[in-house]
Write an enzyme that holds these catalytic residues in place. Structure first.
Site, PDB file in Angstrom:
ATOM      1  N   LYS A 190       0.936  -1.241  -0.136  1.00 38.85           N
ATOM      2  CA  LYS A 190      -0.074   0.065  -0.167  1.00 38.85           C
ATOM      3  C   LYS A 190       0.793   1.324  -0.021  1.00 38.85           C
ATOM      4  O   LYS A 190       1.897   1.177   0.402  1.00 38.85           O
ATOM      5  CB  LYS A 190      -0.887   0.133   1.218  1.00 38.85           C
ATOM      6  CG  LYS A 190      -2.325   0.935   1.243  1.00 38.85           C
ATOM      7  CD  LYS A 190      -3.126   0.027   0.196  1.00 38.85           C
ATOM      8  CE  LYS A 190      -4.611   0.934   0.176  1.00 38.85           C
ATOM      9  NZ  LYS A 190      -5.716  -0.012  -0.429  1.00 38.85           N
TER      10      LYS A 190
ATOM     11  N   GLY B   4     -21.206   6.368   3.780  1.00 41.36           N
ATOM     12  CA  GLY B   4     -20.331   6.444   2.950  1.00 41.36           C
ATOM     13  C   GLY B   4     -20.852   6.096   1.310  1.00 41.36           C
ATOM     14  O   GLY B   4     -20.641   4.906   1.338  1.00 41.36           O
TER      15      GLY B   4
ATOM     16  N   GLY C 157     -20.048   7.779  -1.686  1.00 45.36           N
ATOM     17  CA  GLY C 157     -19.321   8.537  -2.609  1.00 45.36           C
ATOM     18  C   GLY C 157     -18.788   7.514  -3.820  1.00 45.36           C
ATOM     19  O   GLY C 157     -19.189   7.764  -4.742  1.00 45.36           O
ATOM     20  N   LYS C 158     -18.286   6.395  -3.363  1.00 45.60           N
ATOM     21  CA  LYS C 158     -17.713   5.571  -4.547  1.00 45.60           C
ATOM     22  C   LYS C 158     -18.431   4.197  -4.405  1.00 45.60           C
ATOM     23  O   LYS C 158     -19.529   3.887  -4.914  1.00 45.60           O
ATOM     24  CB  LYS C 158     -16.435   5.455  -4.428  1.00 45.60           C
ATOM     25  CG  LYS C 158     -15.271   6.543  -5.067  1.00 45.60           C
ATOM     26  CD  LYS C 158     -13.831   5.847  -5.025  1.00 45.60           C
ATOM     27  CE  LYS C 158     -13.063   7.082  -5.868  1.00 45.60           C
ATOM     28  NZ  LYS C 158     -11.418   6.556  -5.716  1.00 45.60           N
ATOM     29  N   VAL C 159     -17.706   3.268  -3.566  1.00 47.63           N
ATOM     30  CA  VAL C 159     -18.240   2.060  -3.341  1.00 47.63           C
ATOM     31  C   VAL C 159     -19.597   2.002  -2.825  1.00 47.63           C
ATOM     32  O   VAL C 159     -20.721   1.019  -3.380  1.00 47.63           O
ATOM     33  CB  VAL C 159     -17.276   1.199  -2.413  1.00 47.63           C
ATOM     34  CG1 VAL C 159     -17.960  -0.146  -2.422  1.00 47.63           C
ATOM     35  CG2 VAL C 159     -16.052   1.092  -3.132  1.00 47.63           C
ATOM     36  N   GLY C 160     -19.771   2.671  -1.764  1.00 47.16           N
ATOM     37  CA  GLY C 160     -21.162   2.899  -1.079  1.00 47.16           C
ATOM     38  C   GLY C 160     -22.410   3.091  -2.104  1.00 47.16           C
ATOM     39  O   GLY C 160     -23.234   2.621  -2.017  1.00 47.16           O
TER      40      GLY C 160
END
Length: 380
Positions: free
Chosen positions: A108, A208, A210-213
């Site tokens: 990472k 959340g 924004g993306k995955v959610g």
């Protein structure tokens, strides 16, 4: 650009004495060598004065193959906090990749700074050169604060960048399959707890979107679930409500976890969602979400289990994205990736079964399975 490599060599007692350090000292070296977060193969500190790049690349374990994990761009409060995050996240990627059946180890990277103010093409190119300096030991991708367009820039300086746009030979947004994998993990949780792999009629709280959610909400609505959402960004909530009028919203995560009648809590933002404050307040009986490092500290998983809450380990259910970016290295095929991500259902069920048999929390069962695969690869 400066690149400093810190490898897994622990200072001796004599060296500690010479430096004035004591075994109880804390700091970056303590984190690297003597804390529970340690044991990494390599940590690279990167700096480019011209662009302002300050980054940390952490390689945890490469027994299964080159380290694979995304790049997080975040305004950390301190350099030490950034190092700790890189270490935690890279360790999690080792376990995630192992349980996803990938021939990749865990790595990472974190870039220090507010992406809204300091991100630039020059900085991303400098970061790409830092990735290139590792010669293929680390393969990067998107994470919080970085996007497909950013990976297109990073890829201009190295060949070990995934998560690129289809126009540039990539697979595009990995959040699509990440959400699909989380949905499969949630279905497995429902099967294990309620005997039916559907969320129909269940109340799901998503923190959340924004993306995955955002994509997860779509799967849940299609499956017939009652969905409640929250996000620190009003625009993200408004987008969901405009597309799915049947979804409701609450003010913040604190309100979400206390929602009466909640069946499943899905943390899909930053880590530490399960902590000493949130766990006693949770109304849900299942926690299954996309956020990395949801357990705020060691031992909190027992508190979750003691409350009768079923926890689907985050690094198991959110592996859809890494399955996608790994496939990109071999010529991306969406249907092939989706089929692999669907297996998260079976993996999650196997972990719940192992946890029940061994009398341990699911995260401990998942750890054992991942460590077994890494150990076998090391011996081979």
């Amino acid at each position: 650009m400066g690149v400093t490599t810190v490898t897994d060599v622990c200072p001796s007692s004599a060296e500690q004495s010479a430096s004035g350090a004591s075994p109880g000292d804390t700091g970056v070296l303590h984190t690297l060598f003597r804390s529970e977060q340690g044991g990494h193969e390599q940590v690279v500190l990167c700096q480019d004065r011209t662009s302002g790049l300050k980054a940390v690349i952490a390689l945890h374990n490469t027994a299964l193959g080159p380290a694979l994990g995304g790049t997080r761009f975040h305004a950390y409060a301190s350099e030490e906090e950034a190092v700790r995050d890189a270490l935690n996240l890279s360790r999690g990627m080792s376990y995630k990749n192992a349980l996803a059946g990938l021939d990749h180890g865990g790595g990472k990277a974190v870039i220090i700074g507010d992406p809204e103010t300091v991100k630039s093409e020059e900085l991303l190119l400098a970061y790409g050169r830092a990735v290139a300096s590792l010669g293929g030991r680390y393969v990067t991708a998107c994470d919080v604060g970085t996007y497909v367009a950013d990976m297109d820039v990073v890829a201009r300086t190295n060949k070990w960048t995934t998560g690129r746009s289809p126009e540039n030979g990539g697979a595009g947004d990995s959040s699509v399959l990440t959400a699909y994998g989380v949905f499969q993990g949630m279905r497995a949780s429902a099967q294990h707890l309620w005997g039916d792999p559907t969320l129909r009629g269940r109340k799901i709280g998503v923190a959340g979107v924004g993306k995955v959610g955002y994509h997860l909400v779509g799967h849940l609505v299609e499956d017939g679930a009652e969905v409640v959402v929250t996000d620190v960004r009003d625009a993200s909530v408004k987008r969901v409500l405009a597309e799915y009028p049947q979804v409701t919203a609450v003010a913040d995560t604190d309100a979400l976890i206390r929602t009466p009648g909640l069946d499943v809590y899905a943390p899909c933002a930053l880590g530490g969602a399960l902590n000493d404050v949130s766990v006693p307040a949770l109304t849900a009986t299942v926690v299954c979400g996309a956020a990395n490092n949801q357990l705020a500290h060691a031992g909190i998983e027992k508190d979750v289990a003691d409350r009768g809450i079923l926890y689907a380990p985050d690094y198991v259910v959110n592996a859809g994205g890494v399955i996608q970016v790994a496939d990109e290295l071999h010529g991306f095929d969406f249907d092939r990736c989706k089929a692999k991500a669907a297996k998260i259902f079976d993996t999650t069920l196997a972990i719940f079964a192992r946890a029940k048999t061994d009398g341990i929390p699911p995260v401990a069962a998942a750890d054992r399975l991942a460590e077994q695969r890494m150990a076998e690869a090391r011996r081979g």
